[in-house]
Design a protein around this motif. Structure first.
Motif, PDB file in Angstrom:
ATOM      1  N   ASP A 180       2.082   1.976  -3.364  1.00  0.00           N
ATOM      2  CA  ASP A 180       0.996   2.539  -4.167  1.00  0.00           C
ATOM      3  C   ASP A 180       0.977   4.064  -4.066  1.00  0.00           C
ATOM      4  OD1 ASP A 180      -1.084   2.257  -5.906  1.00  0.00           O
ATOM      5  OD2 ASP A 180      -2.596   1.843  -4.378  1.00  0.00           O
ATOM      6  N   VAL A 205       4.032  -1.891  -8.527  1.00  0.00           N
ATOM      7  CA  VAL A 205       2.898  -1.160  -7.957  1.00  0.00           C
ATOM      8  C   VAL A 205       2.838   0.311  -8.383  1.00  0.00           C
ATOM      9  CG1 VAL A 205       1.705  -0.543  -5.821  1.00  0.00           C
ATOM     10  CG2 VAL A 205       2.769  -2.807  -6.036  1.00  0.00           C
ATOM     11  N   PRO A 206       3.958   1.049  -8.353  1.00  0.00           N
ATOM     12  CA  PRO A 206       3.860   2.463  -8.780  1.00  0.00           C
ATOM     13  C   PRO A 206       3.451   2.582 -10.254  1.00  0.00           C
ATOM     14  CG  PRO A 206       5.888   2.078  -7.548  1.00  0.00           C
ATOM     15  CD  PRO A 206       5.303   0.724  -7.857  1.00  0.00           C
ATOM     16  N   ARG A 215       0.822  -1.209   0.000  1.00  0.00           N
ATOM     17  CA  ARG A 215       0.000   0.000   0.000  1.00  0.00           C
ATOM     18  C   ARG A 215       0.858   1.262   0.000  1.00  0.00           C
ATOM     19  NH1 ARG A 215      -5.339   0.040   0.822  1.00  0.00           N
ATOM     20  NH2 ARG A 215      -5.545  -1.909   1.926  1.00  0.00           N
TER      21      ARG A 215
END
Lengths: 535, 210
Positions: B111, B146-147, B108
């Motif tokens: 993210d 994720v990014p 998370r």
């Protein structure tokens, strides 16, 4: 080399009534319904045409494409030949790298293993990478019955799952749906979706991204299939496009991979062949956006608990068939579906199996059998083909699908024993041996004209030929048999005129006279070769 | 009771005895060991990457920091994640926030990053593919996933001509990710959409003199 005491036992097929390797009704009946779906045919026609063109471009780019196909085919054949040692090697390597290997005789056992492993994590949900193997064994249904919620994360699989539908294509499972339908499915089924969502594919994909992002961040367990498992190193491979595969394979604490035992490759180096064959054959891309390769567990990177479930479920039964085992070479690229005139019109659902199209028509009866006694839908699959051979040409690992279909038809006929068709063939053989009976039969066949419609075709034949006319029109027999025409005054006159013209030779021949006439240069006439044929 | 393992292996052996086929040698007549001059490799690699909607910036090694900073600025990336082992000199010209990655940072938090900058293990010119193998400059797999923006620095010397030459550079035991363009799907009416779950933008900085 193993020592065998007595005859080896024939391995069992996937148990009847389990998983998704058998439809509810025979192919012709299912196809009839699907053919009525104009939307399906439009979607499929456009999609298969597009992929076909892309695939031809992508394969045409490589001057060594045929050599790659040769290598791919040989690697798979070699792997199947050495399956016991390779599976043991794969198991050893995965275990050495911190993974755990499980073996499943059939789908039910694989489902139980996965369920037990998920329960052990304490999680009530799993995220899933698109996988044919778990679709084949009906894992989602099994998990739901056990109180575990599976979330499909591939966009097409998500669409199919949300719509309580079934996949209809190996590569693009929701190909039978258009953007308006997908928009409606999302509006109805995705909690909290923007009610203003339109039907632009990019916006629909963004809605799926937002919905699944939360799942990826929180899920503890993922379930995947595998495109390849390398025996030499214990490396597993998943080939994908969207990144949902990378999410599932990387973020959760536990990863469970279900892999058919035929997916094993001997050497790491063999990936150099399949990483060229697979993407170019399936999506027509030079390379798919993402491929993940992992070996057991890597401290500090990805799931720290990895389980590999090796699945039989009828694969050894296929392996025990000299002809049919070639179907196990399949790498699930779906090129054969996209070139198949039958698949293009009926779509995937008509096949009733997780594996549709030409390869499905071969693989499904191999894995799950054709039940001779009942009206088994799988018995109809070998006939779901025009045997045009386009699938053989397209197959990156050179599976001779048409020959396998013919062999399965043969096996089916052998199994079923005496059928109306068989009796008819026997009668035909008896008649053809006796000239007078034959002439009589031909005259009787002329009566067939009475059955024909104004277009000269017969759309419904009486028993036992009804099965034939259910799926195709039959041309009405000619008014007159050849023998009758030959014996008639008209026939004799025509032949005489043709012979005269022939004898005059090419110099006197004018183009106008050529229509329908016979030609022969002088001196070409070999002795004893009667011009009109003698009996 | 016989274990499932013994049963399945026994079935495999039975099947092979029932349907024996001759041993098969693998013909490897396809192209291997190919080389291409630097210029051609760069042109081919760039063409393939651009075809897959990746953004490409060739540069000399001493310009790496300027190009990286320029790309991040152009994309408005104010907060980036980097593998702990990334060459710090590559970020000399960047004035945003840099967060070195560790294995215990939850997904998370990844993210919340605007971008990630990594090195790479190898490349394949013919397919426009970048290979990451988790070694120090590339970090764990989640970091480059994720990014939303992935900036990947590739040395031209590590870009092989074709797939066999690139696969030969890999270390099998390392967790390896092959990347060809940004995340994409064609699941809706076969219309290609860039960006589903993985990074929606891929920027490749190719250092041409290394």
């Amino acid at each position: 080399m193993s020592t065998f005491l007595g005859m080896p036992a024939r391995p069992p097929r996937s148990p009847y009534g389990t998983g998704n390797l058998r439809g509810d009704e025979p192919f012709p009946r299912a196809a009839h319904q699907e053919l009525g779906n104009a939307q399906l045919r439009r979607n499929l026609g456009r999609a298969t045409t597009t992929i076909r063109a892309k695939r031809l471009n992508a394969t045409g780019e490589l001057p060594d494409w045929e050599a790659l196909r040769e290598a791919g085919s040989a690697i798979k054949t070699d792997a199947l030949n050495r399956l016991p040692e390779l599976l043991e090697q794969l198991e050893r390597k995965v275990t050495e790298h911190g993974g755990t290997v499980h073996w499943a005789r059939d789908g039910a056992e694989a489902n139980e293993i996965v369920t037990r492993l998920v329960r052990a994590t304490g999680s009530g949900e799993v995220i899933k990478v698109k996988s044919m193997a778990t679709q084949e064994i009906g894992l989602n249904e099994h998990l739901e019955a056990a109180g575990i919620t599976p979330y499909e994360t591939d966009l097409a699989e998500l669409i199919v799952q949300l719509a309580h539908d079934r996949p209809s294509h190996i590569l693009v499972p929701a190909i039978h749906r258009n953007r308006d339908e997908i928009r409606q499915i999302f509006l109805d089924r995705i909690p909290g979706v923007d009610p203003e969502l339109d039907n632009v594919p990019a916006h629909l994909a963004a809605a799926a991204r937002a919905y699944l992002r939360e799942k990826f961040m929180t899920a503890k367990v993922a379930v995947s299939g595998a495109n390849f498992g390398v025996a030499e190193t214990g490396t597993l491979a998943v080939v994908e496009s969207e990144g949902n595969g990378r999410m599932c394979l990387t973020l959760p604490e536990t990863l469970i991979t279900v892999m058919g035992i035929e997916k094993v490759l001997p050497r790491y180096r063999d990936l150099e062949v399949f990483l060229q064959l697979l993407p170019r054959s399936s999506t027509g891309e030079r390379m798919n956006p993402y491929t993940s390769l992992w070996t057991g567990v890597t401290p500090g990177d990805g799931p720290q608990d990895f389980h590999l479930v090796l699945l039989d479920n009828g694969r050894t039964a296929a392996l025990a068939d000299t002809v049919g085992r070639a179907a196990l070479n399949c790498i699930r690229c779906s090129a054969c579906l996209n070139v198949c005139p039958v698949y293009e019109r009926t779509g995937g659902h008509a096949y009733g199996s997780t594996y549709p199209g030409p390869i499905g028509a071969v693989l499904t009866p191999q894995l799950a059998g054709m039940d001779a006694a009942a009206d088994d839908p799988n018995s109809s699959l070998p006939y779901a083909s025009s045997l045009c051979g386009a699938c053989f040409d397209a197959c990156p690992v050179k599976i001779d699908i048409p020959s396998l279909l013919v062999e399965l038809r043969h096996q089916h006929t052998e199994q079923t024993g005496t059928t109306a068709e068989k009796l008819a063939m026997k009668a035909a053989a008896a008649v053809m041996k006796r000239p007078t009976l034959y002439a009589g039969a031909q005259k009787a066949a002329g009566l067939g004209r009475a059955l024909a419609g104004r277009d000269g075709t017969i759309s419904r034949l009486p028993p036992p030929f009804g099965g034939w006319s259910d799926s195709r029109d039959t041309a009405a027999p000619p008014r007159q048999t050849f023998r009758a025409w030959y014996a008639s005054a008209e026939g004799r006159a025509t032949l005489r005129a043709a012979a005269d013209e022939h004898d005059r030779g090419p110099d006197e021949h004018t183009p106008d006279q050529g229509e329908g006439g016979m030609r022969r240069r002088d001196g070409e006439h070999a002795p004893g070769q009667g011009e009109g044929g003698t009996e | 009771m016989t274990s499932a393992r013994d049963t399945v292996l026994g079935r495999v052996r039975d099947a092979l005895a029932l349907a024996p086929t001759p041993a098969t040698a693998v013909p490897r007549g396809y192209r291997t060991g190919r080389t291409l001059p630097d210029g051609e490799r760069l042109a081919l690699f760039t063409d393939r990457l651009v075809d897959y909607k990746a953004e490409v910036h060739p540069c000399t090694a001493d310009r790496t920091a300027q190009v990286v900073a320029g790309v991040l600025r152009d994309h408005g990336a104010r907060r980036i994640g980097v593998p702990a082992g990334l060459d710090p000199r590559w970020l000399d010209a960047y004035d945003g926030e840099v967060r070195p990655d560790t294995a215990d940072i939850p997904a998370r938090q990844l993210d919340a990053l605007d971008a990630v900058v990594t090195a790479s293990a190898a490349g394949c010119a013919e397919t426009g593919t970048i290979f990451l193998d988790g070694s120090s400059g590339q970090g764990r797999r989640a970091l480059s996933l994720v990014p939303d923006l992935h900036l990947c620095v590739v040395d031209l010397s590590a870009v092989a001509a074709g797939v066999p030459e690139a696969v030969a550079r890999l270390v099998p035991e390392r967790p390896t990710t092959l990347i060809s363009g940004p995340s994409a799907t064609s699941d809706i009416e076969l219309e290609r959409v860039e960006g589903v779950h993985g990074p929606r933008r891929l920027v490749v900085v190719i250092r041409t003199d290394r």
